[in-house]
Scaffold this active site. Structure first.
Site, PDB file in Angstrom:
ATOM      1  N   SER A   1      14.038 -12.650   1.906  1.00 21.11           N
ATOM      2  CA  SER A   1      15.027 -11.684   1.430  1.00 21.11           C
ATOM      3  C   SER A   1      16.193 -12.394   0.761  1.00 21.11           C
ATOM      4  O   SER A   1      16.539 -13.534   1.131  1.00 21.11           O
ATOM      5  CB  SER A   1      15.533 -10.903   2.648  1.00 21.11           C
ATOM      6  OG  SER A   1      16.683 -10.169   2.329  1.00 21.11           O
TER       7      SER A   1
ATOM      8  N   TYR B   1      18.788 -10.481  11.975  1.00 17.15           N
ATOM      9  CA  TYR B   1      17.703 -10.231  11.013  1.00 17.15           C
ATOM     10  C   TYR B   1      17.723 -11.285   9.909  1.00 17.15           C
ATOM     11  O   TYR B   1      16.707 -11.913   9.602  1.00 17.15           O
ATOM     12  CB  TYR B   1      17.823  -8.820  10.396  1.00 17.15           C
ATOM     13  CG  TYR B   1      16.952  -8.646   9.174  1.00 17.15           C
ATOM     14  CD1 TYR B   1      15.574  -8.483   9.300  1.00 17.15           C
ATOM     15  CD2 TYR B   1      17.495  -8.672   7.884  1.00 17.15           C
ATOM     16  CE1 TYR B   1      14.762  -8.347   8.169  1.00 17.15           C
ATOM     17  CE2 TYR B   1      16.695  -8.540   6.753  1.00 17.15           C
ATOM     18  CZ  TYR B   1      15.330  -8.373   6.904  1.00 17.15           C
ATOM     19  OH  TYR B   1      14.539  -8.255   5.789  1.00 17.15           O
TER      20      TYR B   1
ATOM     21  N   LYS C   1      14.976 -14.574   8.728  1.00 14.40           N
ATOM     22  CA  LYS C   1      14.391 -14.912   7.415  1.00 14.40           C
ATOM     23  C   LYS C   1      14.668 -16.387   7.083  1.00 14.40           C
ATOM     24  O   LYS C   1      13.807 -17.101   6.580  1.00 14.40           O
ATOM     25  CB  LYS C   1      14.950 -13.992   6.325  1.00 14.40           C
ATOM     26  CG  LYS C   1      14.498 -12.542   6.461  1.00 14.40           C
ATOM     27  CD  LYS C   1      12.998 -12.381   6.318  1.00 14.40           C
ATOM     28  CE  LYS C   1      12.511 -11.015   6.687  1.00 14.40           C
ATOM     29  NZ  LYS C   1      11.070 -10.876   6.833  1.00 14.40           N
TER      30      LYS C   1
HETATM   31  P1  NAD Z   1       8.330  -1.764   6.972  1.00  8.97           P
HETATM   32  O1  NAD Z   1       9.001  -1.635   8.272  1.00  8.97           O
HETATM   33  O2  NAD Z   1       8.085  -0.529   6.180  1.00  8.97           O
HETATM   34  O3  NAD Z   1       6.937  -2.511   7.140  1.00  8.97           O
HETATM   35  C1  NAD Z   1       6.714  -3.465   8.136  1.00  8.97           C
HETATM   36  C2  NAD Z   1       5.384  -3.120   8.811  1.00  8.97           C
HETATM   37  O4  NAD Z   1       5.111  -4.111   9.780  1.00  8.97           O
HETATM   38  C3  NAD Z   1       5.410  -1.769   9.533  1.00  8.97           C
HETATM   39  O5  NAD Z   1       4.258  -1.029   9.189  1.00  8.97           O
HETATM   40  C4  NAD Z   1       5.403  -2.148  11.012  1.00  8.97           C
HETATM   41  O6  NAD Z   1       4.732  -1.179  11.799  1.00  8.97           O
HETATM   42  C5  NAD Z   1       4.679  -3.483  10.996  1.00  8.97           C
HETATM   43  N1  NAD Z   1       5.010  -4.411  12.076  1.00  8.97           N
HETATM   44  C6  NAD Z   1       6.239  -4.815  12.480  1.00  8.97           C
HETATM   45  N2  NAD Z   1       6.115  -5.702  13.472  1.00  8.97           N
HETATM   46  C7  NAD Z   1       4.786  -5.867  13.704  1.00  8.97           C
HETATM   47  C8  NAD Z   1       4.034  -6.665  14.585  1.00  8.97           C
HETATM   48  N3  NAD Z   1       4.610  -7.477  15.469  1.00  8.97           N
HETATM   49  N4  NAD Z   1       2.679  -6.588  14.550  1.00  8.97           N
HETATM   50  C9  NAD Z   1       2.067  -5.766  13.664  1.00  8.97           C
HETATM   51  N5  NAD Z   1       2.732  -4.994  12.787  1.00  8.97           N
HETATM   52  C10 NAD Z   1       4.076  -5.052  12.808  1.00  8.97           C
HETATM   53  O7  NAD Z   1       9.180  -2.813   6.114  1.00  8.97           O
HETATM   54  P2  NAD Z   1       9.090  -3.162   4.561  1.00  8.97           P
HETATM   55  O8  NAD Z   1      10.285  -2.597   3.898  1.00  8.97           O
HETATM   56  O9  NAD Z   1       7.752  -2.863   4.037  1.00  8.97           O
HETATM   57  O10 NAD Z   1       9.323  -4.731   4.641  1.00  8.97           O
HETATM   58  C11 NAD Z   1       8.244  -5.641   4.673  1.00  8.97           C
HETATM   59  C12 NAD Z   1       8.777  -7.050   4.768  1.00  8.97           C
HETATM   60  O11 NAD Z   1       9.660  -7.316   3.693  1.00  8.97           O
HETATM   61  C13 NAD Z   1       9.571  -7.330   6.036  1.00  8.97           C
HETATM   62  O12 NAD Z   1       9.279  -8.645   6.450  1.00  8.97           O
HETATM   63  C14 NAD Z   1      11.009  -7.217   5.578  1.00  8.97           C
HETATM   64  O13 NAD Z   1      11.869  -7.977   6.385  1.00  8.97           O
HETATM   65  C15 NAD Z   1      10.910  -7.786   4.177  1.00  8.97           C
HETATM   66  N6  NAD Z   1      11.973  -7.328   3.293  1.00  8.97           N
HETATM   67  C16 NAD Z   1      12.150  -5.991   3.081  1.00  8.97           C
HETATM   68  C17 NAD Z   1      13.168  -5.556   2.249  1.00  8.97           C
HETATM   69  C18 NAD Z   1      13.395  -4.092   2.001  1.00  8.97           C
HETATM   70  O14 NAD Z   1      14.435  -3.745   1.450  1.00  8.97           O
HETATM   71  N7  NAD Z   1      12.477  -3.213   2.333  1.00  8.97           N
HETATM   72  C19 NAD Z   1      14.010  -6.501   1.619  1.00  8.97           C
HETATM   73  C20 NAD Z   1      13.800  -7.857   1.859  1.00  8.97           C
HETATM   74  C21 NAD Z   1      12.765  -8.268   2.701  1.00  8.97           C
HETATM   75  C1  UD1 Z   2      19.928  -4.197   3.400  1.00  8.16           C
HETATM   76  C2  UD1 Z   2      20.204  -5.362   4.283  1.00  8.16           C
HETATM   77  C3  UD1 Z   2      19.346  -6.529   3.829  1.00  8.16           C
HETATM   78  C4  UD1 Z   2      17.881  -6.152   3.946  1.00  8.16           C
HETATM   79  C5  UD1 Z   2      17.641  -4.876   3.144  1.00  8.16           C
HETATM   80  C6  UD1 Z   2      16.263  -4.358   3.426  1.00  8.16           C
HETATM   81  C7  UD1 Z   2      22.502  -5.064   5.068  1.00  8.16           C
HETATM   82  C8  UD1 Z   2      23.874  -5.619   5.027  1.00  8.16           C
HETATM   83  N1  UD1 Z   2      21.609  -5.677   4.246  1.00  8.16           N
HETATM   84  O1  UD1 Z   2      20.262  -4.576   2.063  1.00  8.16           O
HETATM   85  O2  UD1 Z   2      19.584  -7.649   4.631  1.00  8.16           O
HETATM   86  O3  UD1 Z   2      17.056  -7.185   3.458  1.00  8.16           O
HETATM   87  O4  UD1 Z   2      18.575  -3.854   3.506  1.00  8.16           O
HETATM   88  O5  UD1 Z   2      16.175  -3.718   4.632  1.00  8.16           O
HETATM   89  O6  UD1 Z   2      22.212  -4.130   5.786  1.00  8.16           O
HETATM   90  N2  UD1 Z   2      24.882   2.165   0.754  1.00  8.16           N
HETATM   91  C9  UD1 Z   2      25.785   3.221   0.780  1.00  8.16           C
HETATM   92  N3  UD1 Z   2      25.476   4.300   1.542  1.00  8.16           N
HETATM   93  C10 UD1 Z   2      24.320   4.381   2.276  1.00  8.16           C
HETATM   94  C11 UD1 Z   2      23.416   3.292   2.243  1.00  8.16           C
HETATM   95  C12 UD1 Z   2      23.739   2.196   1.479  1.00  8.16           C
HETATM   96  O7  UD1 Z   2      26.817   3.201   0.122  1.00  8.16           O
HETATM   97  O8  UD1 Z   2      24.114   5.394   2.967  1.00  8.16           O
HETATM   98  C13 UD1 Z   2      25.199   1.012  -0.111  1.00  8.16           C
HETATM   99  C14 UD1 Z   2      25.352  -0.296   0.654  1.00  8.16           C
HETATM  100  O9  UD1 Z   2      26.679  -0.477   1.043  1.00  8.16           O
HETATM  101  C15 UD1 Z   2      24.898  -1.305  -0.396  1.00  8.16           C
HETATM  102  C16 UD1 Z   2      23.879  -0.539  -1.240  1.00  8.16           C
HETATM  103  O10 UD1 Z   2      24.105   0.841  -0.975  1.00  8.16           O
HETATM  104  O11 UD1 Z   2      25.975  -1.639  -1.210  1.00  8.16           O
HETATM  105  C17 UD1 Z   2      22.459  -0.890  -0.892  1.00  8.16           C
HETATM  106  O12 UD1 Z   2      22.313  -0.763   0.521  1.00  8.16           O
HETATM  107  P1  UD1 Z   2      20.895  -0.928   1.256  1.00  8.16           P
HETATM  108  O13 UD1 Z   2      19.890  -0.069   0.585  1.00  8.16           O
HETATM  109  O14 UD1 Z   2      21.136  -0.719   2.706  1.00  8.16           O
HETATM  110  O15 UD1 Z   2      20.497  -2.421   0.952  1.00  8.16           O
HETATM  111  P2  UD1 Z   2      21.289  -3.781   1.231  1.00  8.16           P
HETATM  112  O16 UD1 Z   2      22.509  -3.576   2.017  1.00  8.16           O
HETATM  113  O17 UD1 Z   2      21.455  -4.457  -0.072  1.00  8.16           O
END
Ligand code: NAD
Ligand code: UD1
Length: 340
Positions: free
Chosen positions: A124, A149, A153
């Site tokens: 991330s 969290y 990472k």
């Molecule tokens: P998500 O929660 O939708 O998907 C994660 C999946 O992993 C879920 O289906 C959950 O049931 C499964 N899971 C969690 N722990 C498990 C375990 N121990 N064994 C088996 N299954 C398990 O999340 P996502 O948004 O799809 O994110 C996927 C990856 O990307 C994560 O590692 C997250 O940290 C990373 N990531 C996400 C974002 C974002 O904004 N969505 C941003 C940066 C990094």
């Molecule tokens: C967040 C996490 C980041 C993680 C990612 C995926 C934090 C500080 N960061 O990113 O580590 O990898 O989610 O899960 O939580 N916002 C509003 N109102 C809302 C929701 C969000 O104003 O109801 C704003 C936030 O302040 C931010 C932007 O929207 O400026 C994006 O927020 P969000 O979607 O939560 O993502 P990140 O904070 O960038």
């Protein structure tokens, strides 16, 4: 080629499963459904016309994971499974370290045992904290993590790097995602947050759908043109493609390798801009209010996407408008299916 997709029932994983299938790979999902719903399998079938193989279980469960590795001829692993709620990680740090770090350690151990080399890991942009200069490049120093969290990472990246340095035959990319949004254009799969969404775009679509009264913008007194935070929002299908490209590049390598790569568009947009673009793209009007800053938020961050282009030959193609239209299409389809 069989690709093990841990967390493949989740938001990003499910879109990557589609992209893998389209590229001719055979995705195999491992998921414990701790943050996803089995309805995703129906959506995947509707898109791919194929029953995607699923092993239901926990990535930290050694017996279970050994049974998966011994049953399937796995060519590569994409590791999504993790807990990802920043606020919750502050309340429950041990669960986050156990799940996110524990699952990676077991995976790397089994990859060694079964001589599997290719790994794509979900990292991330949170590893950068508030970067000193923008767009942020991969050379920027990692800042002390703002949350358990974020720390998982950083630790996971270091664990993969140490594994590579130890001489284990491994070819791995840590992909540092910026802000994935949107959904598959069919609306058959998308982001399905359990409970109240933490992230901006699901909050917007749920508000537009009438599930929430209004959005709170977390602060409008930042040092940005309109005072709200800036992020790099990337369409989840563009992000998915980056994983397929990563596997292709790793496949072509004949030596151990580890690298980390930003996956973003290179463009920053403010919270207010996203809300306004959503309203315009979808002819919808949203209630929003200005609230206080959210603890731990960085003011602005967007990617330098040059390394992804150079190393993976990949760049994002979809616009923010398209991402917001697809996110809304998914939310509407979800509402229709729930009302049916
Ligand atoms: P998500 O929660 O939708 O998907 C994660 C999946 O992993 C879920 O289906 C959950 O049931 C499964 N899971 C969690 N722990 C498990 C375990 N121990 N064994 C088996 N299954 C398990 O999340 P996502 O948004 O799809 O994110 C996927 C990856 O990307 C994560 O590692 C997250 O940290 C990373 N990531 C996400 C974002 C974002 O904004 N969505 C941003 C940066 C990094
Ligand atoms: C967040 C996490 C980041 C993680 C990612 C995926 C934090 C500080 N960061 O990113 O580590 O990898 O989610 O899960 O939580 N916002 C509003 N109102 C809302 C929701 C969000 O104003 O109801 C704003 C936030 O302040 C931010 C932007 O929207 O400026 C994006 O927020 P969000 O979607 O939560 O993502 P990140 O904070 O960038």
């Amino acid at each position: 080629m069989n690709i093990l997709v841990t967390g493949g029932a989740g938001y990003i994983g499910s879109h990557v499963v589609v992209e893998l299938h389209e590229a001719g790979y055979n995705p195999i999902i491992v998921d414990n459904f701790s943050n996803s719903d089995k309805s995703v399998l129906k959506g995947l079938f509707e898109i791919t016309g194929k029953e995607i193989l699923l092993y239901e279980g926990d990535c930290r469960d050694q017996k279970f994971m050994e049974s998966v590795f011994s049953s399937e001829d796995i060519h590569g692993v994409i590791h999504f499974a993790a807990l990802k709620a920043v606020g919750e990680s502050v309340q429950k740090p041990l669960e986050y370290y156990d799940n996110n770090v524990g699952s990676l350690i077991l995976l790397l151990t089994l990859m060694k045992q079964y001589k599997i080399e290719n790994l794509v890991f979900s990292s991330s942009c949170t590893v950068y904290g508030q970067p000193d200069s923008l767009p942020v490049t991969e050379e920027a120093p990692k800042k002390p993590a703002e949350s358990p969290y974020g720390n998982t990472k950083q630790l996971c990246e270091e664990i993969i790097e140490d594994t590579f340095k130890s001489g284990q035959q491994i070819k791995a990319f840590a992909l540092r995602y910026f802000n994935p949004i949107g959904a598959h254009h069919t609306g058959n799969i998308g982001e399905l947050p359990l409970g109240i969404p933490n992230n901006l775009v699901p909050f917007i679509t749920q508000t537009a759908a009438g599930l929430r009264d209004s959005i709170i913008i977390f602060g409008d007194d930042y040092d940005t043109p309109d005072g709200t935070c800036i992020r790099d929002y990337i369409h989840v299908m563009d992000l998915a493609k980056a994983h397929v490209r990563s596997l292709e590049v790793l496949n072509r390598m004949n030596q151990s390798h580890y690298d980390y790569i930003n996956i973003g568009t290179g463009n920053g947009h403010s919270v207010l801009e996203v809300i306004q673009k959503f309203e315009l793209a979808n002819s919808a009007s949203l209630n929003y209010n200005i609230g206080t800053r959210r603890v731990g938020d960085v003011e602005k961050v967007y990617a330098s996407a040059d390394k992804a282009k150079e190393v993976l030959g990949w760049q994002a193609n979809r616009s923010l408008d398209e991402s917001l239209r697809d996110a809304w299409n998914w939310q509407q389809k979800l509402r229709d299916s729930e009302n049916a």
